[in-house]
Design a protein around this motif. Sequence first.
Motif, mmCIF file in Angstrom:
data_model
loop_
_atom_site.group_PDB
_atom_site.id
_atom_site.type_symbol
_atom_site.label_atom_id
_atom_site.label_comp_id
_atom_site.label_asym_id
_atom_site.label_seq_id
_atom_site.Cartn_x
_atom_site.Cartn_y
_atom_site.Cartn_z
ATOM 1 N N ALA A 92 30.882 87.744 35.796
ATOM 2 C CA ALA A 92 31.300 89.056 35.302
ATOM 3 C C ALA A 92 30.315 90.160 35.661
ATOM 4 N N SER A 93 29.079 89.789 36.009
ATOM 5 C CA SER A 93 28.045 90.784 36.302
ATOM 6 C C SER A 93 28.023 91.215 37.765
ATOM 7 N N VAL A 94 28.875 90.604 38.597
ATOM 8 C CA VAL A 94 28.923 90.934 40.022
ATOM 9 C C VAL A 94 30.360 91.264 40.406
ATOM 10 N N ASP A 95 30.523 91.781 41.620
ATOM 11 C CA ASP A 95 31.879 92.115 42.080
ATOM 12 C C ASP A 95 32.603 90.885 42.610
ATOM 13 N N LEU A 96 31.876 90.052 43.354
ATOM 14 C CA LEU A 96 32.448 88.869 43.994
ATOM 15 C C LEU A 96 31.460 87.717 43.880
ATOM 16 N N VAL A 97 31.992 86.508 43.974
ATOM 17 C CA VAL A 97 31.147 85.317 43.918
ATOM 18 C C VAL A 97 31.328 84.501 45.190
ATOM 19 N N TYR A 98 30.215 84.001 45.691
ATOM 20 C CA TYR A 98 30.196 83.051 46.802
ATOM 21 C C TYR A 98 29.660 81.734 46.253
ATOM 22 N N LEU A 99 30.446 80.677 46.348
ATOM 23 C CA LEU A 99 30.062 79.351 45.862
ATOM 24 C C LEU A 99 29.663 78.468 47.033
ATOM 25 N N THR A 100 28.475 77.903 46.962
ATOM 26 C CA THR A 100 28.042 76.950 47.969
ATOM 27 C C THR A 100 27.609 75.665 47.267
ATOM 28 N N ILE A 101 28.178 74.560 47.676
ATOM 29 C CA ILE A 101 27.885 73.263 47.069
ATOM 30 C C ILE A 101 27.156 72.401 48.088
ATOM 31 N N ASP A 102 25.868 72.199 47.831
ATOM 32 C CA ASP A 102 25.110 71.241 48.620
ATOM 33 C C ASP A 102 25.357 69.880 47.986
ATOM 34 N N LEU A 103 25.987 68.994 48.712
ATOM 35 C CA LEU A 103 26.427 67.733 48.135
ATOM 36 C C LEU A 103 25.278 66.829 47.719
ATOM 37 N N ASP A 104 24.036 67.195 48.113
ATOM 38 C CA ASP A 104 22.922 66.398 47.613
ATOM 39 C C ASP A 104 22.590 66.719 46.160
ATOM 40 N N VAL A 105 23.352 67.620 45.531
ATOM 41 C CA VAL A 105 23.201 67.858 44.097
ATOM 42 C C VAL A 105 23.769 66.684 43.296
ATOM 43 N N LEU A 106 24.684 65.929 43.890
ATOM 44 C CA LEU A 106 25.297 64.788 43.207
ATOM 45 C C LEU A 106 24.351 63.599 43.172
ATOM 46 N N PRO A 107 24.475 62.723 42.174
ATOM 47 C CA PRO A 107 23.648 61.521 42.150
ATOM 48 C C PRO A 107 23.882 60.668 43.396
ATOM 49 N N ALA A 108 22.843 59.988 43.843
ATOM 50 C CA ALA A 108 22.934 59.185 45.071
ATOM 51 C C ALA A 108 24.048 58.149 44.988
ATOM 52 N N ALA A 109 24.310 57.619 43.806
ATOM 53 C CA ALA A 109 25.366 56.616 43.663
ATOM 54 C C ALA A 109 26.744 57.205 43.944
ATOM 55 N N GLN A 110 26.920 58.506 43.665
ATOM 56 C CA GLN A 110 28.184 59.170 43.940
ATOM 57 C C GLN A 110 28.207 59.791 45.323
ATOM 58 N N MET A 111 27.060 60.215 45.808
ATOM 59 C CA MET A 111 26.981 60.872 47.110
ATOM 60 C C MET A 111 25.782 60.342 47.883
ATOM 61 N N PRO A 112 25.951 59.176 48.535
ATOM 62 C CA PRO A 112 24.866 58.619 49.343
ATOM 63 C C PRO A 112 24.735 59.285 50.709
ATOM 64 N N ALA A 113 25.801 59.986 51.122
ATOM 65 C CA ALA A 113 25.910 60.434 52.506
ATOM 66 C C ALA A 113 25.394 61.853 52.691
ATOM 67 N N VAL A 114 24.099 62.039 52.429
ATOM 68 C CA VAL A 114 23.441 63.327 52.628
ATOM 69 C C VAL A 114 22.072 63.079 53.239
ATOM 70 N N SER A 115 21.429 64.157 53.668
ATOM 71 C CA SER A 115 20.101 64.020 54.254
ATOM 72 C C SER A 115 19.075 63.571 53.223
ATOM 73 N N ALA A 116 19.210 64.089 51.977
ATOM 74 C CA ALA A 116 18.233 63.785 50.928
ATOM 75 C C ALA A 116 18.958 63.383 49.646
ATOM 76 N N PRO A 117 19.328 62.107 49.481
ATOM 77 C CA PRO A 117 20.045 61.668 48.278
ATOM 78 C C PRO A 117 19.237 61.940 47.004
ATOM 79 N N ALA A 118 19.961 62.276 45.921
ATOM 80 C CA ALA A 118 19.316 62.670 44.670
ATOM 81 C C ALA A 118 19.017 61.452 43.801
ATOM 82 N N ALA A 119 17.787 61.372 43.306
ATOM 83 C CA ALA A 119 17.410 60.292 42.397
ATOM 84 C C ALA A 119 18.064 60.454 41.033
ATOM 85 N N PHE A 120 18.259 61.697 40.589
ATOM 86 C CA PHE A 120 18.869 61.985 39.284
ATOM 87 C C PHE A 120 20.244 62.603 39.498
ATOM 88 N N GLY A 121 20.297 63.844 39.893
ATOM 89 C CA GLY A 121 21.547 64.478 40.275
ATOM 90 C C GLY A 121 22.386 65.008 39.134
#
Length: 311
Positions: free
Chosen positions: A228-257
């Motif tokens: 609400a504080s901006v005019d437009l939103v740009y969403l970017t999802i780096d898939l390494d935000v997901l836990p490694a068990a859900q997303m193993p296929a990234v450059s840097a898998p997450a230990a927690f996520g």
Amino acid sequence: MNEIDMKLWSGRIDAGEGELATRWHQQVRPCSADVAPGVALVGFACDEGVRRNQGRVGAVEAPAVLRKALANLAWHQATPVYDAGDVGCPDADLDAAQQRLGQRVAQLIAAGHKPLVLGGGHETAYGTYLGLAAAYPDKTIGIVNLDAHFDLRESAEASSGTPFKQIADLCQAYGRPFRYLCWGVAAPSNTRALFARAAALKVQWQPDTALTEAQLPQRLAELDAFAASVDLVYLTIDLDVLPAAQMPAVSAPAAFGVPMAVVEAVATRLAGSGRLAAADLVEFNPRFDQDSHGAKCAARLAWSIARQWQP
């Protein structure tokens, strides 16, 4: 820009079930000048930024694999979806490739479409933002990054670790506000220099530990306030935000996520808000996928965003 390869869009056909049983491969059409506004998929077939960032390359293959993963999903969309082809980086000239992606994103917006970019490494983000900035020169664009990393690194050359520092510099050069919300930050994966830079740039951030399902109502309220504080939103999802068990296929898998349910809830909240101008999914690396777990997660997120998004 590569030619649009519609051969990637193939899959099961439930002929006896009628028109309500169609799947994405039966509905996605090539993006051309005469089509009605919709969600436009554009690939950024590039992992040059990952290579420069000393990561595991392979994300260059992601756009094609993600299209195949989307192809067989059930069609529930009210909005048309188009394939707008790929932007590549065959000569390792990342700056030029990002400029081409920006031009393509701006063209799609001018035609009334909502660009959903399939990366590529997180260097994708700078290209997507260039397109948004060109299409909306007088608008305040808020960035929502779901990511284990700030990607605010200072470097002599662009990489997958620098896109939001590049955007901050661009905003400063053109007198635009830099509004950046980064959720899912893994403290062990970000140096004190990056935390200091985030503080200096007034980044709004939350650690991965603050993005559990129990905390989701509070986070969604904060997300609504940011949007609400901006005019437009740009969403970017780096898939390494997901836990490694859900997303193993990234450059840097997450230990927690951050759990998939939370990531999807944030993405769909923004897609249905009326403020989402562009989105991208980045860092998927098919070379490290296990039984297509990663491709299915990424395709589910793209499916969910497109289902909620209205042109």
